[in-house]
Scaffold this motif. Structure first.
Motif, short mmCIF file in Angstrom:
data_model
loop_
_atom_site.label_atom_id
_atom_site.label_comp_id
_atom_site.label_asym_id
_atom_site.label_seq_id
_atom_site.Cartn_x
_atom_site.Cartn_y
_atom_site.Cartn_z
N PRO A 43 0.46 -1.59 0.29
CA PRO A 43 -0.14 0.11 0.04
C PRO A 43 1.13 1.25 -0.12
O PRO A 43 1.94 1.39 0.67
CB PRO A 43 -1.11 -0.29 1.48
CG PRO A 43 -0.82 -1.78 1.40
CD PRO A 43 0.70 -1.67 0.84
N PRO A 44 0.36 2.25 -0.50
CA PRO A 44 1.18 4.07 -0.67
C PRO A 44 1.75 3.97 0.78
O PRO A 44 0.82 3.84 1.79
CB PRO A 44 0.04 4.83 -1.51
CG PRO A 44 -0.16 3.49 -2.49
CD PRO A 44 -0.71 2.51 -1.34
N GLY A 45 2.94 4.40 0.88
CA GLY A 45 3.74 4.56 2.10
C GLY A 45 4.02 3.31 3.49
O GLY A 45 3.90 3.29 4.17
N PHE A 46 3.73 2.13 2.75
CA PHE A 46 3.62 1.24 3.85
C PHE A 46 5.11 0.80 3.51
O PHE A 46 5.03 0.34 2.39
CB PHE A 46 2.21 -0.01 3.53
CG PHE A 46 2.97 -1.01 4.42
CD1 PHE A 46 3.16 -1.70 5.79
CD2 PHE A 46 3.86 -2.20 3.37
CE1 PHE A 46 2.85 -2.60 6.44
CE2 PHE A 46 3.82 -3.05 4.64
CZ PHE A 46 3.82 -3.22 5.80
N ARG A 89 14.26 -1.21 5.63
CA ARG A 89 13.04 -1.14 5.42
C ARG A 89 12.11 -1.50 3.79
O ARG A 89 13.87 -1.20 3.11
CB ARG A 89 12.34 0.35 5.25
CG ARG A 89 12.41 0.19 7.45
CD ARG A 89 11.77 1.69 7.55
NE ARG A 89 11.16 2.76 6.91
CZ ARG A 89 9.87 3.26 6.69
NH1 ARG A 89 9.46 2.70 8.03
NH2 ARG A 89 9.93 4.20 6.62
N HIS A 90 11.21 -2.18 3.50
CA HIS A 90 11.57 -2.37 2.14
C HIS A 90 9.97 -1.91 1.54
O HIS A 90 9.05 -2.52 2.47
CB HIS A 90 12.12 -4.07 1.52
CG HIS A 90 12.16 -4.90 2.62
ND1 HIS A 90 11.96 -4.45 3.56
CD2 HIS A 90 11.18 -5.75 2.37
CE1 HIS A 90 11.60 -5.90 3.95
NE2 HIS A 90 11.01 -6.71 3.34
#
Length: 114
Positions: A43-46, A89-90
């Motif tokens: 999802p966007p921003g996740f 983070r990826h």
């Protein structure tokens, strides 16, 4: 002793509306799973942020991954693998919508971590 076996490329889930995570083996700080994607993306921003290291191998389909702070998207095709350190983070930018994207994901604890 019980022997487990299977084929990562068969027995795919019939419903492709959501990613499917199938646990293949788990022992101590080790987890091996098959992931089947069909056009899904983060999802966007996740961002995923795992306490474990992760090693992924793409078996079929294709996908694009972004590592936070990385210079470029990692485009993965069959045979491509990627090691993701703990807390790197990826996100999944895209997966092939025309065919199943099948991953082998190996998660393991960080050696020497408390």
């Amino acid at each position: 002793m019980q022997i487990a076996h299977g084929n990562l490329l068969t027995g795919l889930p019939p419903d492709s509306s959501a990613e499917v995570f199938e646990l293949l083996h788990q022992h101590g700080g080790l987890k091996i799973e098959r992931v089947v994607s069909s056009g899904q993306a983060s999802p966007p921003g996740f961002w995923y942020d795992s306490q474990q290291e992760e090693w992924v191998l793409l078996l079929s389909g294709s996908a694009g991954l972004t590592l936070e702070g990385g210079a470029a998207e990692h485009v993965m095709r069959p045979g491509a693998w990627l090691h993701i350190p703990a807390h790197c983070r990826h996100r999944i930018e895209w997966t092939d919508a025309a065919q199943p994207t099948i991953w082998l994901a190996i998660h393991h604890d960080v050696p020497g971590a408390p």
